[in-house]
Design a protein around this motif. Structure first.
Motif, PDB file in Angstrom:
ATOM      1  N   LEU A  18       0.862  -1.135  -0.088  1.00 25.23           N
ATOM      2  CA  LEU A  18       0.042  -0.085  -0.191  1.00 25.23           C
ATOM      3  C   LEU A  18       0.770   1.309   0.005  1.00 25.23           C
ATOM      4  O   LEU A  18       0.552   2.246  -0.857  1.00 25.23           O
ATOM      5  CB  LEU A  18      -0.994  -0.052   1.264  1.00 25.23           C
ATOM      6  N   TYR A  19       1.787   1.218   0.798  1.00 26.62           N
ATOM      7  CA  TYR A  19       2.670   2.413   0.764  1.00 26.62           C
ATOM      8  C   TYR A  19       3.387   2.697  -0.468  1.00 26.62           C
ATOM      9  O   TYR A  19       3.638   3.798  -0.915  1.00 26.62           O
ATOM     10  CB  TYR A  19       4.020   2.077   1.796  1.00 26.62           C
ATOM     11  N   GLY A  20       3.945   1.471  -1.261  1.00 24.87           N
ATOM     12  CA  GLY A  20       4.509   1.481  -2.527  1.00 24.87           C
ATOM     13  C   GLY A  20       3.493   2.166  -3.617  1.00 24.87           C
ATOM     14  O   GLY A  20       3.874   2.764  -4.682  1.00 24.87           O
ATOM     15  N   MET A  32       4.686  -3.704  -9.039  1.00 30.01           N
ATOM     16  CA  MET A  32       5.117  -4.339  -8.048  1.00 30.01           C
ATOM     17  C   MET A  32       4.485  -4.395  -6.608  1.00 30.01           C
ATOM     18  O   MET A  32       4.225  -5.387  -5.912  1.00 30.01           O
ATOM     19  CB  MET A  32       6.699  -4.428  -8.060  1.00 30.01           C
ATOM     20  N   SER A  33       4.114  -3.159  -6.353  1.00 33.25           N
ATOM     21  CA  SER A  33       3.432  -3.012  -4.958  1.00 33.25           C
ATOM     22  C   SER A  33       2.146  -3.692  -4.965  1.00 33.25           C
ATOM     23  O   SER A  33       1.693  -4.214  -4.008  1.00 33.25           O
ATOM     24  CB  SER A  33       3.417  -1.431  -4.678  1.00 33.25           C
ATOM     25  N   VAL A  34       1.615  -3.492  -6.065  1.00 37.67           N
ATOM     26  CA  VAL A  34       0.110  -4.227  -6.222  1.00 37.67           C
ATOM     27  C   VAL A  34       0.261  -5.671  -6.186  1.00 37.67           C
ATOM     28  O   VAL A  34      -0.590  -6.521  -5.359  1.00 37.67           O
ATOM     29  CB  VAL A  34      -0.593  -3.873  -7.597  1.00 37.67           C
ATOM     30  N   GLU A  35       1.291  -6.205  -6.638  1.00 32.21           N
ATOM     31  CA  GLU A  35       1.689  -7.728  -6.625  1.00 32.21           C
ATOM     32  C   GLU A  35       1.983  -8.195  -5.277  1.00 32.21           C
ATOM     33  O   GLU A  35       1.392  -9.146  -4.515  1.00 32.21           O
ATOM     34  CB  GLU A  35       2.800  -8.187  -7.465  1.00 32.21           C
ATOM     35  N   LEU A  36       2.586  -7.185  -4.279  1.00 32.92           N
ATOM     36  CA  LEU A  36       2.760  -7.626  -2.903  1.00 32.92           C
ATOM     37  C   LEU A  36       1.444  -7.543  -2.201  1.00 32.92           C
ATOM     38  O   LEU A  36       1.387  -8.529  -1.431  1.00 32.92           O
ATOM     39  CB  LEU A  36       3.648  -6.398  -2.493  1.00 32.92           C
ATOM     40  N   MET A  37       0.606  -6.594  -2.407  1.00 33.02           N
ATOM     41  CA  MET A  37      -0.594  -6.812  -1.853  1.00 33.02           C
ATOM     42  C   MET A  37      -1.422  -7.943  -2.380  1.00 33.02           C
ATOM     43  O   MET A  37      -2.165  -8.226  -1.450  1.00 33.02           O
ATOM     44  CB  MET A  37      -1.649  -5.623  -2.289  1.00 33.02           C
ATOM     45  N   LEU A  38      -1.570  -8.500  -3.715  1.00 27.27           N
ATOM     46  CA  LEU A  38      -2.055  -9.812  -3.919  1.00 27.27           C
ATOM     47  C   LEU A  38      -1.539 -10.979  -3.124  1.00 27.27           C
ATOM     48  O   LEU A  38      -2.312 -11.844  -2.751  1.00 27.27           O
ATOM     49  CB  LEU A  38      -1.967  -9.854  -5.369  1.00 27.27           C
ATOM     50  N   ASN A  39      -0.170 -10.925  -3.000  1.00 29.42           N
ATOM     51  CA  ASN A  39       0.645 -11.942  -2.437  1.00 29.42           C
ATOM     52  C   ASN A  39       0.151 -11.952  -0.777  1.00 29.42           C
ATOM     53  O   ASN A  39      -0.045 -12.943  -0.093  1.00 29.42           O
ATOM     54  CB  ASN A  39       2.021 -11.761  -2.393  1.00 29.42           C
TER      55      ASN A  39
END
Length: 132
Positions: A18-20, A32-39
């Motif tokens: 979310l910060y990203g 890449m930040s959206v991918e972190l949130m999905l993971n």
């Protein structure tokens, strides 16, 4: 297994993602930040599936579906980012607010670049006007 450990890890991953998304200007870093949130969501789905001892393993099935959707999203997102980078010379998210041309036919980003491309060369339509 305690449910708190993967839940805390998922919250941390989601907060970093979310910060990203909120703080970054580069479109690839936003993806890449959206991918972190999905993971983080995937981690929660699997953790709750194990914790509830579901016979159908619905959490793991939803995780596979989320991974497939995320792969498609990244493929299309990277294609759009590469196309915008080729056309505009930058993948800065702040400059991508106006993707359409103005009604008078001018480019909304001409005032940002001074009518030049990323390397500082005048655009071909301006070269033709200068030669005439």
């Amino acid at each position: 297994m305690h449910l708190a450990y993967p839940a805390v890890l998922a919250v941390l991953l989601f907060c970093v993602g979310l910060y990203g998304v909120l703080a970054r200007r580069n479109a690839i870093l936003v993806l890449m930040s959206v991918e972190l949130m999905l993971n983080a969501v995937n981690l929660n789905l699997v953790a709750f599936d194990v914790w509830l001892r579901d016979k159908l393993h619905a959490g793991q099935a939803l995780t596979l579906f989320t991974i497939a959707v995320a792969a498609a999203e990244i493929g299309i997102g990277l294609a759009i980012v590469l196309l915008v980078y080729r056309n505009r010379g930058s993948s800065d998210v702040d400059r991508l607010r106006d993707l359409a041309e103005r009604p008078d036919g001018t480019d909304p980003n001409d005032d940002l670049t001074g009518g030049a491309d990323a390397a500082g060369r005048p655009r071909p339509d301006q070269q033709a006007e200068a030669a005439a």
